[in-house]
Design an enzyme around this catalytic site. Sequence first.
Site, PDB file in Angstrom:
ATOM      1  CB  CYS A  88      -0.939   0.007   1.197  1.00  0.00           C
ATOM      2  SG  CYS A  88      -1.958   1.493   1.297  1.00  0.00           S
ATOM      3  CB  CYS A  98      -3.779   2.372  -1.631  1.00  0.00           C
ATOM      4  SG  CYS A  98      -3.077   1.490  -0.229  1.00  0.00           S
ATOM      5  CE  LYS A 158      -5.127   3.799  -5.828  1.00  0.00           C
ATOM      6  NZ  LYS A 158      -5.492   2.397  -5.839  1.00  0.00           N
ATOM      7  CE1 TYR A 194      -7.507  -1.985  -6.175  1.00  0.00           C
ATOM      8  CE2 TYR A 194      -8.459  -4.188  -6.244  1.00  0.00           C
ATOM      9  CZ  TYR A 194      -7.548  -3.293  -5.719  1.00  0.00           C
ATOM     10  OH  TYR A 194      -6.672  -3.696  -4.736  1.00  0.00           O
ATOM     11  CD  GLU A 214      -7.729   2.015  -8.362  1.00  0.00           C
ATOM     12  OE1 GLU A 214      -8.583   2.222  -7.477  1.00  0.00           O
ATOM     13  OE2 GLU A 214      -6.618   1.491  -8.121  1.00  0.00           O
ATOM     14  CE  LYS A 262     -28.334  -1.467  -9.693  1.00  0.00           C
ATOM     15  NZ  LYS A 262     -28.006  -2.742 -10.372  1.00  0.00           N
ATOM     16  CG  HIS A 298     -30.220  21.150  -2.197  1.00  0.00           C
ATOM     17  ND1 HIS A 298     -30.327  20.300  -3.281  1.00  0.00           N
ATOM     18  CD2 HIS A 298     -30.450  22.406  -2.664  1.00  0.00           C
ATOM     19  CE1 HIS A 298     -30.615  21.008  -4.352  1.00  0.00           C
ATOM     20  NE2 HIS A 298     -30.696  22.296  -4.005  1.00  0.00           N
ATOM     21  CD  GLU A 339     -29.623  17.107  -2.827  1.00  0.00           C
ATOM     22  OE1 GLU A 339     -30.758  17.346  -2.379  1.00  0.00           O
ATOM     23  OE2 GLU A 339     -28.873  17.965  -3.313  1.00  0.00           O
TER      24      GLU A 339
END
Length: 480
Positions: free
Chosen positions: A54, A59, A62, A202, A206, A422, A469, A474
Site C-alpha cells: 500500500c 494505494c 497510486k 480495479y 485505475e 443504486k 443540498h 443527497e
Amino acid sequence: MPPLPLKQAEEVGEYDLFVIGGGSGGLGAARRASGQYGAKVGLAEASYRLGGTCVNVGCVPKKVMWYTSEVASALRKAASYGFGDDATNYKIAESFDWHKLKEKRDAYIHRLNGIYDRNLANDKVDYHEGFASFIDKNTLNIKQHDGTSYQVKAKKIVVAVGGQPTVPTDEEIPGASLGINSDGFFDIEQQPKRVAVVGAGYIAVELAGIFNGLGSETHLLIRYDSVLRTFDPILSDTLVPWAEKEGLNIHKQTNVKKVEKTASGSLLVHLDSSDKPLEVDVLVWAIGRNSNIAGVGLDKVGVEVDKKGDIIVDKYQNTNVDGIYAIGDVQGKALLTPVAIAAGRRLSNRLFGGPQYKDEYLSYENIPSVVFSHPTIGSVGLSEPEARKKYGDDKIKIYKTAFRAMQGAMLDEAHKAPTAYKLVTLLPNEQVIGLHIIGEGSDEILQGFAVAVKMGATKKDFDDTVAIHPTSAEELVTMR
C-alpha cells in the site's frame, strides 16, 4: 529505528509474537500487541522499506497519481468556469512533467517509510531486516541482505507477507516479460506516449485512467465485454461508455497472444481479436495478484494453502497449525489495506487483550471498497446479482438513479461526467444490503453510508434523513 544489529538479534530470546512482513497488516498486529498490551514482539521485513504494498507500490502512490490526473482534468475544464481559455489550459495540462512528479512522490513515500519506522520504535517492536522462513512452528531463520543468517524463536507467529502481481510467463505468452507489472508502474521515469494495460479489475481500471487522464494514448485490454465484473453492473455500465468518450481505447473480448520488441524499443502487442498488433511504449500487466509465500517454508510446518496458494484461515485468522496465524492479502480475500490492519489489530486483541477480546475477529461482510477511476466508484454490500441469487428475486427491491452532478454545471453537456447510484434492499422491511455509487466524490461519500449499511439501516432510515443540498450524496436519501 534501524534494524537490530546481528549480535543483538541473536541474543534477543523468545518473543511472545513474531510477525513476518512489515506491511499494513503485520504492522497493525505488531504495534497493537506490543504498544497496547506490552507483549514482546519482533517483526521481519525482507525489503528495505516498511509499509508493504500500500505505502510503496499501491494505494498511496497510486492515489497521488490519481490526484495528478484529476488536476489535469480540472485544467481542461477551467475555461468553462472563467479561468483562461481552452488553448492555454490544455497546453498547461499537456506540459505535465512525469519525472518531476515522480521525484516528489518518491520523496513523500520515503518520508512515510520513516514514519512507519519510528512508529515501530515508539511501540517497542524489534525490527529485523531480512527474509524470514520457518524452521519449525516456533523458530524462524532470518536471512539478511548480506547473506548472513540467524534464528529467532516465538510462541506465536503471524504470516503477513502480502501478495505480488501475477504476470504470465514467456512460455504462456511469448514475450510477456517485456511488459511490467503494476509495481513497475511506479518505476516509470518518463511518461509513455503510448501504453497498453491488460486487465479488467480495479488496478487495471485505475492505472489506465491515470495514463489516459495525463494524456498518454491508452489501450485497456479486457477478456470480456466489461470491467469490474465482481462489482454491481451499474458501475461498469456507467464507467465504460464515459471512459471511451474520454479517449480510453477499450479492446473487448481480447487476449494477448504475443509481445515483440521493435528495433526502436517499442513493443508490438499481438491480440487474438485483431490482425494488426498494437504498438506501444509500455505494456502493463494488471491481471490479478497472488500470495507471496515462496520460500517462507510453510510446508516445513504443515500450514495448509488452497489451490491458488492462499493460506487457509478460519474467522479468527488461525491456520491449521496451532500458534501460526495469517492476515492480509496472503489469506486471499478482501485484498484491502484497512482490512489487513483491522484483522491484525483484532488478532492481537484476541491473543493479548484479555478475556473481553476472546471472541474478537474481523467480519468480512459489508466491507466498503472504492475504485479510483474517473469518476470514482464506491461499493458496499451485495451487488444486485448477488442479492437476487442469495435471497430470490421476490425478496429484492432496487432503487436507482442517474444524473449529472452539479460539479459540471458550467460545462458543455458532452463534458459532464455521469453519476449513477443504486440501493439494493431486502424485503419486507427494505434493509439496505447493497449500495453502489459512481460519480464525483463517491470515494468520500461511501464511508458514512457504509456505517449505515453495516448497522442494518433500512430504506426508511435513509428517507428519514434530511438531505444536504446541493450535493450528489443527497440522492441517496431522496431516491424513489
